[in-house]
Motif scaffolding. Sequence first.
Motif, PDB file in Angstrom:
ATOM      1  N   ILE A  18       0.788  -1.225  -0.136  1.00 45.91           N
ATOM      2  CA  ILE A  18      -0.037  -0.158  -0.065  1.00 45.91           C
ATOM      3  C   ILE A  18       0.826   1.137  -0.138  1.00 45.91           C
ATOM      4  O   ILE A  18       0.568   2.117  -0.555  1.00 45.91           O
ATOM      5  CB  ILE A  18      -1.037   0.087   1.246  1.00 45.91           C
ATOM      6  N   LYS A  19       2.093   1.098   0.531  1.00 48.52           N
ATOM      7  CA  LYS A  19       3.260   2.344   0.480  1.00 48.52           C
ATOM      8  C   LYS A  19       3.815   2.529  -0.900  1.00 48.52           C
ATOM      9  O   LYS A  19       4.167   3.498  -1.145  1.00 48.52           O
ATOM     10  CB  LYS A  19       4.067   1.940   1.598  1.00 48.52           C
ATOM     11  N   LEU A  20       3.633   1.395  -1.624  1.00 42.34           N
ATOM     12  CA  LEU A  20       4.397   1.495  -2.935  1.00 42.34           C
ATOM     13  C   LEU A  20       3.687   1.534  -4.193  1.00 42.34           C
ATOM     14  O   LEU A  20       4.227   2.030  -5.070  1.00 42.34           O
ATOM     15  CB  LEU A  20       5.229   0.061  -3.107  1.00 42.34           C
ATOM     16  N   MET A  21       2.247   1.123  -4.088  1.00 39.45           N
ATOM     17  CA  MET A  21       1.346   1.291  -5.255  1.00 39.45           C
ATOM     18  C   MET A  21       0.262   1.737  -4.996  1.00 39.45           C
ATOM     19  O   MET A  21      -0.448   1.386  -3.858  1.00 39.45           O
ATOM     20  CB  MET A  21       1.239  -0.184  -5.786  1.00 39.45           C
ATOM     21  N   PRO A  22      -0.577   2.406  -5.862  1.00 31.18           N
ATOM     22  CA  PRO A  22      -1.803   2.949  -5.422  1.00 31.18           C
ATOM     23  C   PRO A  22      -2.877   1.765  -5.035  1.00 31.18           C
ATOM     24  O   PRO A  22      -3.089   1.056  -5.877  1.00 31.18           O
ATOM     25  CB  PRO A  22      -2.488   3.533  -6.583  1.00 31.18           C
ATOM     26  N   GLY A  23      -3.435   1.819  -3.808  1.00 28.24           N
ATOM     27  CA  GLY A  23      -4.258   0.902  -3.443  1.00 28.24           C
ATOM     28  C   GLY A  23      -3.585  -0.275  -3.054  1.00 28.24           C
ATOM     29  O   GLY A  23      -4.158  -1.438  -2.726  1.00 28.24           O
ATOM     30  N   GLY A  24      -2.356  -0.689  -3.371  1.00 27.85           N
ATOM     31  CA  GLY A  24      -1.474  -1.796  -3.082  1.00 27.85           C
ATOM     32  C   GLY A  24      -1.412  -2.573  -4.079  1.00 27.85           C
ATOM     33  O   GLY A  24      -1.168  -4.030  -3.940  1.00 27.85           O
ATOM     34  N   VAL A  25      -2.231  -2.300  -5.263  1.00 28.86           N
ATOM     35  CA  VAL A  25      -2.379  -3.178  -6.315  1.00 28.86           C
ATOM     36  C   VAL A  25      -1.922  -2.761  -7.769  1.00 28.86           C
ATOM     37  O   VAL A  25      -1.857  -1.558  -7.808  1.00 28.86           O
ATOM     38  CB  VAL A  25      -4.063  -3.559  -6.283  1.00 28.86           C
ATOM     39  N   SER A  26      -1.902  -3.471  -8.671  1.00 27.86           N
ATOM     40  CA  SER A  26      -1.673  -3.184  -9.939  1.00 27.86           C
ATOM     41  C   SER A  26      -2.935  -3.102 -10.819  1.00 27.86           C
ATOM     42  O   SER A  26      -2.889  -2.633 -12.006  1.00 27.86           O
ATOM     43  CB  SER A  26      -0.977  -4.261 -10.901  1.00 27.86           C
ATOM     44  N   SER A  27      -4.442  -3.444 -10.572  1.00 25.49           N
ATOM     45  CA  SER A  27      -5.528  -3.009 -11.085  1.00 25.49           C
ATOM     46  C   SER A  27      -6.467  -3.202  -9.908  1.00 25.49           C
ATOM     47  O   SER A  27      -6.503  -3.695  -9.057  1.00 25.49           O
ATOM     48  CB  SER A  27      -5.593  -4.338 -12.092  1.00 25.49           C
ATOM     49  N   PRO A  28      -7.394  -1.926  -9.989  1.00 25.35           N
ATOM     50  CA  PRO A  28      -8.209  -1.551  -8.994  1.00 25.35           C
ATOM     51  C   PRO A  28      -9.081  -2.542  -8.184  1.00 25.35           C
ATOM     52  O   PRO A  28      -9.285  -2.791  -7.049  1.00 25.35           O
ATOM     53  CB  PRO A  28      -9.242  -0.539  -9.555  1.00 25.35           C
ATOM     54  N   VAL A  29      -9.800  -3.701  -9.058  1.00 25.15           N
ATOM     55  CA  VAL A  29     -10.751  -4.340  -8.428  1.00 25.15           C
ATOM     56  C   VAL A  29     -10.193  -5.377  -7.803  1.00 25.15           C
ATOM     57  O   VAL A  29     -10.515  -6.064  -6.812  1.00 25.15           O
ATOM     58  CB  VAL A  29     -11.697  -5.007  -9.451  1.00 25.15           C
TER      59      VAL A  29
END
Length: 425
Positions: A18-29
């Motif tokens: 979560i600190k490295l990627m928006p929402g902690g993921v590579s695709s929102p869902v």
Amino acid sequence: MTGFMKFDISRELYSEAIKLMPGGVSSPVRAFKPHPFFVSKARGSKIYDVDGNEFIDYCMAYGALILGHANEEVKNAIKEKLEDGWLYGTPIELEVKYAKLIRKYYPSIEMLRFVNTGSEATMSALRVARGFTGREKIVKIEGSFHGSHEAVLVKAGSGATTFGVPNSAGVPKDFVKNTLQVPFNDVQALSYVLEKNKDVAAVIMEPVMGNSSLILPEANYLKEVRKITLENDVLLIFDEIITGFRLAMGGAQEFYGVKADITTLGKIAGGGFPIGIYGGRKEIMEKVAPSGDVYQAGTFSGNPISLLAGYTTVKTIEKYNAIERTSRKTKKLCEAITDDLKNAELAFIASMFCIYFGKTPKNYSEALKLDKDSYMKFFWKLLEKGVFFPPSQFEVCFMSFAHSDEDIEKTANAIREAYENSSRN
Ligand SMILES: Cc1ncc(COP(=O)(O)O)c(C=O)c1O
């Protein structure tokens, strides 16, 4: 996460992600609350997380894997081919072979171009439709998702709806002023819009909607859409990125007997590797560079590994009659649970199914009334019982050829128990 399964390593990883990627993921869902599980491997119908939990998977990489995870035929073909290198930036024989195979099943695709993602395919399909007709407007269906590029990020379903942002920030108004919208299953609305706007290049649609829950076309709807688009001299683009090689070998076009002018494929067509394909009538596709003046290009387009995985997947589906056999499994599961759902409803088509917390929708505005909180409770109860459904009411469940009778029985029991504990009835 309050059940008996442990998700300690996933929780730890998520706190870093979560600190490295928006929402902690590579695709929102993928970012469901309180945190997603991190996967270590997957085989057949099963997916395993880093904490050692095993789940029967009905997300199947959002529909990309009809044969199940790590299919042997696909794996062996790729392993062998890796010895020859994996990217050349030149034409390869397999492009010709695969293009012919696709053309065999999609007679409306006389010529095609291989690209890298579904988003790229629909973006390019719209560009060529505009280039071919010389018109700027397009019509899309409310709640349909065609990828995350500007022209189609209006009432886009899927992740956008799950997180309550149907329109994306960062998309200039000017970029979507030519995107008109109509509800699904509404022939009159489409007729009206096309009669009022004589400068529409194309109507783009998912023939079966799979990004605002599962929404099936009513009887004759697609045939009517075809008729109206022809009468108004507007191109029809079928986005078959989910339905291609799933409803039938020839996708929704074969299933419903309706031909599109341009078709987009992806997901299954790449056998689990990134791919997009757009194709259609020769005169339209000849507008694409270098034969025509509609520019579209890509370093990774026609990627040898994606093509091989896709080609081998399609040949394997053919060999095992996997579409029909997977559809039968879906029917079996759905019929086993229908009577247990009480206030929830259920629909299925081929290997796609959806449990609705509310009434079966016939368009996007009806889908928005579904009770997504109850769905998420149900989702977590199911996960605790070792069954992974997509983490949103607006996504669709996918059966695979790898699911066994035992998986189906276990899933039916898990659904019954999870439903009892999460519905509002
Ligand atoms: C119908 C449809 N079109 C287009 C896309 C975009 O494909 P990709 O995610 O490969 O860009 C998706 C992705 O879910 C889809 O479901």
